[in-house]
Design a protein around this motif. Sequence first.
Motif, short mmCIF file in Angstrom:
data_model
loop_
_atom_site.label_atom_id
_atom_site.label_comp_id
_atom_site.label_asym_id
_atom_site.label_seq_id
_atom_site.Cartn_x
_atom_site.Cartn_y
_atom_site.Cartn_z
N MET A 103 -33.59 105.32 -60.70
CA MET A 103 -32.55 104.86 -59.81
C MET A 103 -33.20 104.03 -58.72
O MET A 103 -34.10 104.49 -58.05
CB MET A 103 -31.82 106.03 -59.20
CG MET A 103 -31.24 106.97 -60.19
SD MET A 103 -29.54 107.21 -59.76
CE MET A 103 -28.96 107.75 -61.33
N VAL A 104 -32.72 102.84 -58.52
CA VAL A 104 -33.30 101.95 -57.54
C VAL A 104 -32.69 102.23 -56.17
O VAL A 104 -31.47 102.32 -56.03
CB VAL A 104 -33.05 100.48 -57.94
CG1 VAL A 104 -33.61 99.55 -56.90
CG2 VAL A 104 -33.65 100.19 -59.30
N SER A 105 -33.57 102.35 -55.18
CA SER A 105 -33.12 102.58 -53.81
C SER A 105 -33.15 101.27 -53.06
O SER A 105 -34.04 100.44 -53.27
CB SER A 105 -34.04 103.56 -53.09
OG SER A 105 -34.01 104.80 -53.72
N PRO A 106 -32.18 101.05 -52.17
CA PRO A 106 -32.27 99.87 -51.32
C PRO A 106 -33.57 99.93 -50.51
O PRO A 106 -34.07 100.99 -50.20
CB PRO A 106 -31.05 99.99 -50.40
CG PRO A 106 -30.11 100.90 -51.12
CD PRO A 106 -30.97 101.81 -51.92
N ALA A 107 -34.09 98.77 -50.19
CA ALA A 107 -35.36 98.70 -49.47
C ALA A 107 -35.29 99.51 -48.18
O ALA A 107 -34.30 99.49 -47.46
CB ALA A 107 -35.69 97.24 -49.16
N GLY A 108 -36.36 100.24 -47.92
CA GLY A 108 -36.43 101.00 -46.68
C GLY A 108 -35.71 102.33 -46.70
O GLY A 108 -35.68 103.02 -45.70
N GLN A 109 -35.14 102.72 -47.82
CA GLN A 109 -34.41 103.98 -47.89
C GLN A 109 -35.25 105.02 -48.61
O GLN A 109 -35.90 104.73 -49.60
CB GLN A 109 -33.09 103.77 -48.62
CG GLN A 109 -32.17 104.96 -48.52
CD GLN A 109 -30.80 104.63 -49.07
OE1 GLN A 109 -30.57 103.58 -49.62
NE2 GLN A 109 -29.89 105.55 -48.91
N LEU A 110 -35.21 106.24 -48.09
CA LEU A 110 -35.96 107.33 -48.71
C LEU A 110 -35.12 108.01 -49.77
O LEU A 110 -33.92 108.15 -49.62
CB LEU A 110 -36.37 108.35 -47.64
CG LEU A 110 -37.31 107.85 -46.56
CD1 LEU A 110 -37.56 108.96 -45.54
CD2 LEU A 110 -38.62 107.36 -47.15
N ARG A 111 -35.78 108.46 -50.83
CA ARG A 111 -35.11 109.18 -51.91
C ARG A 111 -35.49 110.65 -51.82
O ARG A 111 -36.68 111.00 -51.78
CB ARG A 111 -35.54 108.63 -53.26
CG ARG A 111 -34.99 109.44 -54.41
CD ARG A 111 -35.47 108.92 -55.74
NE ARG A 111 -34.90 109.71 -56.81
CZ ARG A 111 -35.06 109.42 -58.10
NH1 ARG A 111 -35.75 108.37 -58.46
NH2 ARG A 111 -34.51 110.19 -59.01
N LEU A 112 -34.49 111.52 -51.79
CA LEU A 112 -34.74 112.96 -51.85
C LEU A 112 -35.14 113.29 -53.28
O LEU A 112 -34.41 112.99 -54.23
CB LEU A 112 -33.48 113.73 -51.46
CG LEU A 112 -33.54 115.25 -51.59
CD1 LEU A 112 -34.59 115.83 -50.64
CD2 LEU A 112 -32.17 115.85 -51.31
N LEU A 113 -36.31 113.88 -53.43
CA LEU A 113 -36.81 114.19 -54.77
C LEU A 113 -36.27 115.52 -55.26
O LEU A 113 -35.91 116.38 -54.46
CB LEU A 113 -38.35 114.21 -54.74
CG LEU A 113 -38.98 112.85 -54.45
CD1 LEU A 113 -40.49 112.99 -54.26
CD2 LEU A 113 -38.67 111.84 -55.54
N PRO A 114 -36.22 115.71 -56.58
CA PRO A 114 -35.61 116.93 -57.14
C PRO A 114 -36.54 118.14 -57.14
O PRO A 114 -36.38 119.04 -57.95
CB PRO A 114 -35.24 116.51 -58.56
CG PRO A 114 -36.24 115.47 -58.91
CD PRO A 114 -36.52 114.74 -57.62
N TRP A 115 -37.50 118.16 -56.27
CA TRP A 115 -38.36 119.33 -56.11
C TRP A 115 -38.67 119.50 -54.64
O TRP A 115 -38.53 118.58 -53.84
CB TRP A 115 -39.64 119.21 -56.94
CG TRP A 115 -40.46 117.98 -56.65
CD1 TRP A 115 -41.28 117.77 -55.57
CD2 TRP A 115 -40.53 116.80 -57.43
NE1 TRP A 115 -41.85 116.54 -55.63
CE2 TRP A 115 -41.41 115.91 -56.78
CE3 TRP A 115 -39.94 116.39 -58.63
CZ2 TRP A 115 -41.72 114.64 -57.27
CZ3 TRP A 115 -40.25 115.14 -59.11
CH2 TRP A 115 -41.12 114.29 -58.45
N ALA A 116 -39.06 120.69 -54.29
CA ALA A 116 -39.42 121.00 -52.91
C ALA A 116 -40.94 121.02 -52.77
O ALA A 116 -41.67 121.28 -53.73
CB ALA A 116 -38.84 122.35 -52.50
N GLY A 117 -41.37 120.77 -51.57
CA GLY A 117 -42.80 120.79 -51.29
C GLY A 117 -43.23 122.18 -50.86
O GLY A 117 -42.49 123.16 -51.01
N PRO A 118 -44.43 122.26 -50.31
CA PRO A 118 -44.90 123.55 -49.81
C PRO A 118 -43.93 124.13 -48.79
O PRO A 118 -43.31 123.41 -48.03
CB PRO A 118 -46.25 123.20 -49.15
CG PRO A 118 -46.66 121.91 -49.77
CD PRO A 118 -45.39 121.19 -50.11
N GLU A 119 -43.78 125.41 -48.83
CA GLU A 119 -42.90 126.13 -47.92
C GLU A 119 -41.43 125.76 -48.12
O GLU A 119 -40.60 125.94 -47.23
CB GLU A 119 -43.32 125.90 -46.46
CG GLU A 119 -44.74 126.34 -46.18
CD GLU A 119 -45.24 125.86 -44.83
OE1 GLU A 119 -44.45 125.32 -44.05
OE2 GLU A 119 -46.44 126.02 -44.59
#
Length: 144
Positions: free
Chosen positions: A1-17
């Motif tokens: 899925m292409v995001s408009p420039a400068g926009q962050l994508r929420l990824l389908p996994w969580a990071g530490p904590e």
Amino acid sequence: MVSPAGQLRLLPWAGPEGKPCYLAGEGTGYLSRLADNMESAQIGLAGELIQEARRVLDGRQWTQGELHLLTVQLTEALANMHRIAVSRGERLPSPAYEDLDAIDDEDDELDASQPTERVQPVRRHAFPFRPGSCRVPAGAEHAP
């Protein structure tokens, strides 16, 4: 899925904590493809879980443990679907109207003497997932 420039994508996994992970970019790199594949896998697994839940509930002969496990799995699948929906919703273009009531006002102004045609929605399979069509690399659920 292409995001408009400068926009962050929420990824389908969580990071530490359990913190959310975001990706900046155009949506064409390795991590974007990995995220797309993981979303497809999560959507497919949710569909399979729905079928399993229907099978268990239709049988009307379940144990408390089976219902508990089913509830845990459904909750996890629902959380994944919510994360995917939020991620995709954040990447949609802004609506043409900031005030959605303005759309209703325009509809109200239509000439009542003109016949209106009621359009029936086209029903399509909501998720273009075919079991086995994507592979999520081992350990991807723990990706940075």
